[in-house]
Each structure stands twice: as structure tokens, then as C-alpha cells.
Design an enzyme around this catalytic site. Sequence first.
Site, PDB file in Angstrom:
ATOM      1  N   ARG A  52       0.831  -1.220   0.000  1.00  0.00           N
ATOM      2  CA  ARG A  52       0.000   0.000   0.000  1.00  0.00           C
ATOM      3  C   ARG A  52       0.866   1.271   0.000  1.00  0.00           C
ATOM      4  NH1 ARG A  52      -3.047  -3.512  -0.923  1.00  0.00           N
ATOM      5  NH2 ARG A  52      -5.193  -3.772  -0.201  1.00  0.00           N
ATOM      6  N   SER A  65     -10.828  -0.337   2.816  1.00  0.00           N
ATOM      7  CA  SER A  65     -10.101  -0.438   4.091  1.00  0.00           C
ATOM      8  C   SER A  65      -9.666   0.957   4.531  1.00  0.00           C
ATOM      9  CB  SER A  65      -8.842  -1.296   3.932  1.00  0.00           C
ATOM     10  OG  SER A  65      -9.160  -2.579   3.482  1.00  0.00           O
ATOM     11  N   GLU A 103      -4.958   4.115   5.742  1.00  0.00           N
ATOM     12  CA  GLU A 103      -4.678   3.908   4.317  1.00  0.00           C
ATOM     13  C   GLU A 103      -5.271   5.062   3.498  1.00  0.00           C
ATOM     14  OE1 GLU A 103      -5.708   0.030   2.249  1.00  0.00           O
ATOM     15  OE2 GLU A 103      -6.749   1.426   0.927  1.00  0.00           O
TER      16      GLU A 103
HETATM   17  P1  FAD Z   1      -8.572   8.946  -5.520  1.00  0.00           P
HETATM   18  O1  FAD Z   1      -9.311   8.583  -4.289  1.00  0.00           O
HETATM   19  O2  FAD Z   1      -9.213   9.909  -6.448  1.00  0.00           O
HETATM   20  O3  FAD Z   1      -7.130   9.482  -5.120  1.00  0.00           O
HETATM   21  C1  FAD Z   1      -6.348   8.781  -4.174  1.00  0.00           C
HETATM   22  C2  FAD Z   1      -5.040   9.569  -3.958  1.00  0.00           C
HETATM   23  O4  FAD Z   1      -4.264   9.534  -5.137  1.00  0.00           O
HETATM   24  C3  FAD Z   1      -5.268  11.054  -3.675  1.00  0.00           C
HETATM   25  O5  FAD Z   1      -4.258  11.480  -2.802  1.00  0.00           O
HETATM   26  C4  FAD Z   1      -5.126  11.716  -5.041  1.00  0.00           C
HETATM   27  O6  FAD Z   1      -4.739  13.075  -4.949  1.00  0.00           O
HETATM   28  C5  FAD Z   1      -4.049  10.857  -5.666  1.00  0.00           C
HETATM   29  N1  FAD Z   1      -4.175  10.713  -7.112  1.00  0.00           N
HETATM   30  C6  FAD Z   1      -5.241  10.210  -7.798  1.00  0.00           C
HETATM   31  N2  FAD Z   1      -4.968  10.191  -9.111  1.00  0.00           N
HETATM   32  C7  FAD Z   1      -3.724  10.693  -9.266  1.00  0.00           C
HETATM   33  C8  FAD Z   1      -2.885  10.951 -10.389  1.00  0.00           C
HETATM   34  N3  FAD Z   1      -3.281  10.694 -11.629  1.00  0.00           N
HETATM   35  N4  FAD Z   1      -1.664  11.475 -10.168  1.00  0.00           N
HETATM   36  C9  FAD Z   1      -1.230  11.767  -8.919  1.00  0.00           C
HETATM   37  N5  FAD Z   1      -1.986  11.570  -7.827  1.00  0.00           N
HETATM   38  C10 FAD Z   1      -3.205  11.038  -7.996  1.00  0.00           C
HETATM   39  N6  FAD Z   1      -7.633  -0.503  -2.657  1.00  0.00           N
HETATM   40  C11 FAD Z   1      -6.837  -1.586  -2.774  1.00  0.00           C
HETATM   41  O7  FAD Z   1      -5.612  -1.466  -2.890  1.00  0.00           O
HETATM   42  N7  FAD Z   1      -7.363  -2.856  -2.744  1.00  0.00           N
HETATM   43  C12 FAD Z   1      -8.676  -3.089  -2.619  1.00  0.00           C
HETATM   44  O8  FAD Z   1      -9.102  -4.236  -2.602  1.00  0.00           O
HETATM   45  C13 FAD Z   1      -9.546  -1.954  -2.503  1.00  0.00           C
HETATM   46  N8  FAD Z   1     -10.872  -2.135  -2.328  1.00  0.00           N
HETATM   47  C14 FAD Z   1     -11.688  -1.055  -2.205  1.00  0.00           C
HETATM   48  C15 FAD Z   1     -13.065  -1.283  -2.038  1.00  0.00           C
HETATM   49  C16 FAD Z   1     -13.929  -0.215  -1.920  1.00  0.00           C
HETATM   50  C17 FAD Z   1     -15.404  -0.471  -1.762  1.00  0.00           C
HETATM   51  C18 FAD Z   1     -13.427   1.116  -1.985  1.00  0.00           C
HETATM   52  C19 FAD Z   1     -14.374   2.281  -1.892  1.00  0.00           C
HETATM   53  C20 FAD Z   1     -12.066   1.345  -2.128  1.00  0.00           C
HETATM   54  C21 FAD Z   1     -11.185   0.253  -2.233  1.00  0.00           C
HETATM   55  N9  FAD Z   1      -9.795   0.427  -2.374  1.00  0.00           N
HETATM   56  C22 FAD Z   1      -8.976  -0.663  -2.523  1.00  0.00           C
HETATM   57  C23 FAD Z   1      -9.201   1.778  -2.361  1.00  0.00           C
HETATM   58  C24 FAD Z   1      -9.238   2.492  -3.741  1.00  0.00           C
HETATM   59  O9  FAD Z   1     -10.124   1.868  -4.615  1.00  0.00           O
HETATM   60  C25 FAD Z   1      -7.870   2.547  -4.402  1.00  0.00           C
HETATM   61  O10 FAD Z   1      -6.948   3.185  -3.559  1.00  0.00           O
HETATM   62  C26 FAD Z   1      -7.897   3.263  -5.750  1.00  0.00           C
HETATM   63  O11 FAD Z   1      -6.670   3.095  -6.420  1.00  0.00           O
HETATM   64  C27 FAD Z   1      -8.176   4.759  -5.614  1.00  0.00           C
HETATM   65  O12 FAD Z   1      -8.363   5.272  -6.912  1.00  0.00           O
HETATM   66  P2  FAD Z   1      -9.079   6.654  -7.150  1.00  0.00           P
HETATM   67  O13 FAD Z   1      -8.924   6.975  -8.603  1.00  0.00           O
HETATM   68  O14 FAD Z   1     -10.454   6.630  -6.623  1.00  0.00           O
HETATM   69  O15 FAD Z   1      -8.163   7.628  -6.301  1.00  0.00           O
HETATM   70  N1  EPU Z   2     -11.240 -10.153   9.874  1.00  0.00           N
HETATM   71  C1  EPU Z   2     -11.890 -10.186  11.086  1.00  0.00           C
HETATM   72  N2  EPU Z   2     -12.852  -9.244  11.311  1.00  0.00           N
HETATM   73  C2  EPU Z   2     -13.188  -8.307  10.396  1.00  0.00           C
HETATM   74  C3  EPU Z   2     -12.508  -8.269   9.172  1.00  0.00           C
HETATM   75  C4  EPU Z   2     -11.526  -9.214   8.927  1.00  0.00           C
HETATM   76  O1  EPU Z   2     -11.622 -11.026  11.930  1.00  0.00           O
HETATM   77  O2  EPU Z   2     -14.081  -7.516  10.682  1.00  0.00           O
HETATM   78  C5  EPU Z   2     -10.227 -11.195   9.594  1.00  0.00           C
HETATM   79  C6  EPU Z   2     -10.707 -12.153   8.505  1.00  0.00           C
HETATM   80  O3  EPU Z   2     -11.483 -13.198   9.041  1.00  0.00           O
HETATM   81  C7  EPU Z   2      -9.404 -12.647   7.923  1.00  0.00           C
HETATM   82  C8  EPU Z   2      -8.472 -11.440   8.079  1.00  0.00           C
HETATM   83  O4  EPU Z   2      -9.073 -10.590   9.057  1.00  0.00           O
HETATM   84  O5  EPU Z   2      -8.892 -13.695   8.695  1.00  0.00           O
HETATM   85  C9  EPU Z   2      -8.257 -10.678   6.779  1.00  0.00           C
HETATM   86  O6  EPU Z   2      -9.502 -10.250   6.282  1.00  0.00           O
HETATM   87  P1  EPU Z   2      -9.807 -10.091   4.716  1.00  0.00           P
HETATM   88  O7  EPU Z   2      -9.391 -11.313   3.986  1.00  0.00           O
HETATM   89  O8  EPU Z   2     -11.204  -9.619   4.582  1.00  0.00           O
HETATM   90  O9  EPU Z   2      -8.812  -8.988   4.216  1.00  0.00           O
HETATM   91  P2  EPU Z   2      -8.368  -7.606   4.860  1.00  0.00           P
HETATM   92  O10 EPU Z   2      -7.002  -7.764   5.409  1.00  0.00           O
HETATM   93  O11 EPU Z   2      -9.419  -7.103   5.763  1.00  0.00           O
HETATM   94  C10 EPU Z   2      -7.210  -6.840   2.675  1.00  0.00           C
HETATM   95  C11 EPU Z   2      -7.057  -5.526   1.951  1.00  0.00           C
HETATM   96  C12 EPU Z   2      -8.251  -5.299   1.032  1.00  0.00           C
HETATM   97  C13 EPU Z   2      -8.306  -6.433   0.019  1.00  0.00           C
HETATM   98  C14 EPU Z   2      -8.455  -7.759   0.783  1.00  0.00           C
HETATM   99  C15 EPU Z   2      -8.409  -8.962  -0.140  1.00  0.00           C
HETATM  100  C16 EPU Z   2      -5.713  -4.047   3.290  1.00  0.00           C
HETATM  101  C17 EPU Z   2      -5.688  -2.876   4.196  1.00  0.00           C
HETATM  102  N3  EPU Z   2      -6.922  -4.443   2.882  1.00  0.00           N
HETATM  103  O12 EPU Z   2      -8.321  -6.708   3.534  1.00  0.00           O
HETATM  104  O13 EPU Z   2      -8.043  -4.065   0.336  1.00  0.00           O
HETATM  105  O14 EPU Z   2      -9.393  -6.274  -0.859  1.00  0.00           O
HETATM  106  O15 EPU Z   2      -7.365  -7.896   1.729  1.00  0.00           O
HETATM  107  O16 EPU Z   2      -7.118  -9.159  -0.614  1.00  0.00           O
HETATM  108  O17 EPU Z   2      -4.659  -4.588   2.952  1.00  0.00           O
HETATM  109  C18 EPU Z   2      -8.413  -1.709   0.504  1.00  0.00           C
HETATM  110  O18 EPU Z   2      -7.176  -1.593   0.522  1.00  0.00           O
HETATM  111  O19 EPU Z   2      -9.191  -0.727   0.505  1.00  0.00           O
HETATM  112  C19 EPU Z   2      -8.985  -3.051   0.471  1.00  0.00           C
HETATM  113  C20 EPU Z   2     -10.307  -3.280   0.530  1.00  0.00           C
END
Ligand code: FAD
Ligand code: EPU
Length: 335
Positions: A161, A235, A331
Site C-alpha cells: 500500500r 479499508s 490507508e
Molecule cells: P482517488 O481517491 O481519487 O485518489 C487517491 C489519492 O491519489 C489522492 O491522494 C489523489 O490526490 C491521488 N491521485 C489520484 N490520481 C492521481 C494521479 N493521476 N496522479 C497523482 N496523484 C493522484 N484498494 C486496494 O488497494 N485494494 C482493494 O481491494 C480496494 N478495495 C476497495 C473497495 C472499496 C469499496 C473502496 C471504496 C475502495 C477500495 N480500495 C482498494 C481503495 C481504492 O479503490 C484505491 O486506492 C484506488 O486506487 C483509488 O483510486 P481513485 O482513482 O479513486 O483515487
Molecule cells: N477479519 C476479522 N474481522 C473483520 C474483518 C476481517 O476477523 O471484521 C479477519 C478475517 O477473518 C481474515 C483477516 O481478518 O482472517 C483478513 O480479512 P480479509 O481477507 O477480509 O482482508 P483484509 O485484510 O481485511 C485486505 C485488503 C483489502 C483487500 C483484501 C483482499 C488491506 C488494508 N486491505 O483486507 O483491500 O481487498 O485484503 O485481498 O490490505 C483496501 O485496501 O481498501 C482493500 C479493501
Amino acid sequence: MEIKEHISLKSYNTFGIDVFTSKFVEITDIDELKEILIENNQPILILGGGSNILFTKDFDGIVIKNNIKEINIVKETNDEIQLKVGAGEVWHEFVLFCIENNYAGIENLSLIPGNVGASPMQNIGAYGVEVKDLITEVEAFDLKDYSIKIFSNEECEFGYRSSIFKTSEKGNYFITSVTFKLNKRADINTSYGAIEKELERMNISSPSIKNVSNAVINIRSNKLPDPKKIGNSGSFFKNPIVPKEQKDKILEDYADAPNYSQPDGSFKMAAGWLIEKCGWKGKRIDNYGVHENQALVIVNYGGAKGSDIFNLSAEIIKSVKETFGIELEREVNII
Ligand code: FAD
Ligand code: EPU
């Protein structure tokens, strides 16, 4: 290119926080970006899909929404393809484009919200894949001298991240495109337990990349709240990485604490589990709270202020620190 004044950012952030920006503009190429910067000498905020941002106050400056679009082949062999993708392309649409064309490697990253340009920022990751595994280079516009810079994968200094764009070069670059290397022969990665289980449930024994993508979409849809229905940013915190001794100490009291060994001998702990153990899961305060299915996700049920959500995150950090001695790191980008 129209500069709008005093507009609400509510529909531009997935938390649905209703703050205002003094100015707002959408740009479609680098020339437009340059023009805006030359004519408006004020703070800028680069916005993609707004899915990793918490606005705690109005923004006094110009929000530049990135709409740079392109998908171009830059290199192709029998086994691999390299695609240069505009930073304003929607991430999941790009993933679907790859799947339709049978370009493998990206399918585990299905349904992550946001744009391509933000994907290197925090090295997005899910289900055993990080985008650093696919990126060959990042093209960025230098906001100090207005030149174009190319960062190789190594120069991006990717970590969990994290990247140079979120650390030492924070705020210095506008990412304009990202080049990805994908496999033309599928090398499917279902090592992540949840995917294997979901494929079994779907009755699929030799999965295609489309099957893996669908499995990931099913898992994510069940676990994470849909920002179109409940405001959130995924997250809110990173999973903390702790020394072995600290992990062992926690396991003495909680044998079931999830932990994942890291190449350097440290351990990643599950922040969601730590937060749940501190009693926060499903806790609702007025119109915001901690999601009932995933304690790592803070939600806005509608009308919450960013500052309230920020204060809640501070209370969670304090409580996890007091209980486990671990300092959680946010994050989400706080503005
Ligand atoms: P924004 O929110 O618009 O921007 C994020 C940051 O990047 C800001 O600081 C912005 O200024 C900067 N930025 C954006 N674009 C640029 C650019 N072109 N140049 C320079 N700076 C820039 N993340 C994960 O890693 N794994 C996941 O599984 C995951 N699951 C998610 C699930 C949900 C439901 C949600 C809401 C979010 C999740 N995220 C996850 C977080 C998010 O989707 C990612 O961080 C994504 O890459 C953000 O993209 P964005 O375009 O919306 O960025
Ligand atoms: N868990 C709990 N309680 C909760 C949530 C999770 O006990 O309320 C436990 C789960 O049972 C599991 C462990 O925590 O044993 C990990 O949970 P999960 O697999 O759901 O993944 P996570 O660590 O919560 C991360 C990323 C997600 C990504 C998933 C799948 C981070 C900060 N988050 O979540 O990314 O989608 O793994 O790979 O690394 C994001 O970055 O926004 C994001 C959603």
C-alpha cells in the site's frame, strides 16, 4: 475545458462527504493540465475516482479531475503484451478490457474502485496480487518544472500500500499514464484461499481468467459495502506489520489472531480482526460507524461529516494501541 466555481464534491468521493471546492476542472490531456497550472497559481488536488480520500473540510484551491483516456499497445510478443493506459481510465473497466482480450494477470484485481492513475499511488492489491507485479513504468507530469518523467517499476519504490508517489515524492507528480505487462497465456493465481473456495462453490474446476474475475467479484460484493449504497473508502487502515516477538505475544492470548509471515521475518496482522476484538465492529454513531461485516471499513450512512469519521478513526487507533500495543496507520488519504 470549463472551470466551475464553488461546487460540491459529494458525488466525486465514494465516502459521499459534502464539502466544497473553490474551483473544479476536468482535464483530458497534458496540454490542458499545463494550461490550468499556468493560469491558476493556487493549491491543487488531483482527483481520480475519489475512492481513497476522506474530505474533512472544504478545499480552498482547484480540484483537477483526471480524465486522460487511452489504451495503446506498446509492445507485443507471442507470450506477453504491454499496454499504455491513460490515468483517467476507470480501473475495473480496464480489467474487463483485459479479460475480454484474454490478457491475464490482472483478474484478481477486479472490482477495485477508482482510476488507473491512482493504482500505482498505493500499489493497489487484492487476493494475492499487487499492481506492482504488472507495472513496467509510470509516466508522470512534474508539477515543479512541468516536464514529463518516466518512472521504471523499481523507481516507483513499491511496497505494501505504498509507492514513491505516496512517500518521498508525495504531491510532486501528476500521473498521466501507466504501462502494464500482461500474459497472453493465462497463468491463473487462485492460491488465495477465498478464491479457491468461491470457484468450488461456483462448481468450476479449471477456471478461465473470466471465472477468477467473477469469483473475486462475488467475494468482494459479499464482503465490502457498495459505495453507491453506503459511503466508504474500502479499508480505512493498512494491515500492520509487526516483529515476530510482538505477533507471538498477541498469539499467547489470542491463538486465532490471523497473521501472515513476510519475507523479512516480520508478520502482517489483520487490522480488521484487531479492530473487531476491540469491540468496534458494527458500532454505529449517528450517521456513521464501523461496517457490520468488515471492521476495517468505516462507513457514512448518509450526511456524516468527514471530521466525524476522522475522529472515529482516531478513537479506533487509540483503542487498538491500548489493547494490542499496535499503532494502526490510515490507508485513506485525509484532506
Ligand atoms: P482517488 O481517491 O481519487 O485518489 C487517491 C489519492 O491519489 C489522492 O491522494 C489523489 O490526490 C491521488 N491521485 C489520484 N490520481 C492521481 C494521479 N493521476 N496522479 C497523482 N496523484 C493522484 N484498494 C486496494 O488497494 N485494494 C482493494 O481491494 C480496494 N478495495 C476497495 C473497495 C472499496 C469499496 C473502496 C471504496 C475502495 C477500495 N480500495 C482498494 C481503495 C481504492 O479503490 C484505491 O486506492 C484506488 O486506487 C483509488 O483510486 P481513485 O482513482 O479513486 O483515487
Ligand atoms: N477479519 C476479522 N474481522 C473483520 C474483518 C476481517 O476477523 O471484521 C479477519 C478475517 O477473518 C481474515 C483477516 O481478518 O482472517 C483478513 O480479512 P480479509 O481477507 O477480509 O482482508 P483484509 O485484510 O481485511 C485486505 C485488503 C483489502 C483487500 C483484501 C483482499 C488491506 C488494508 N486491505 O483486507 O483491500 O481487498 O485484503 O485481498 O490490505 C483496501 O485496501 O481498501 C482493500 C479493501
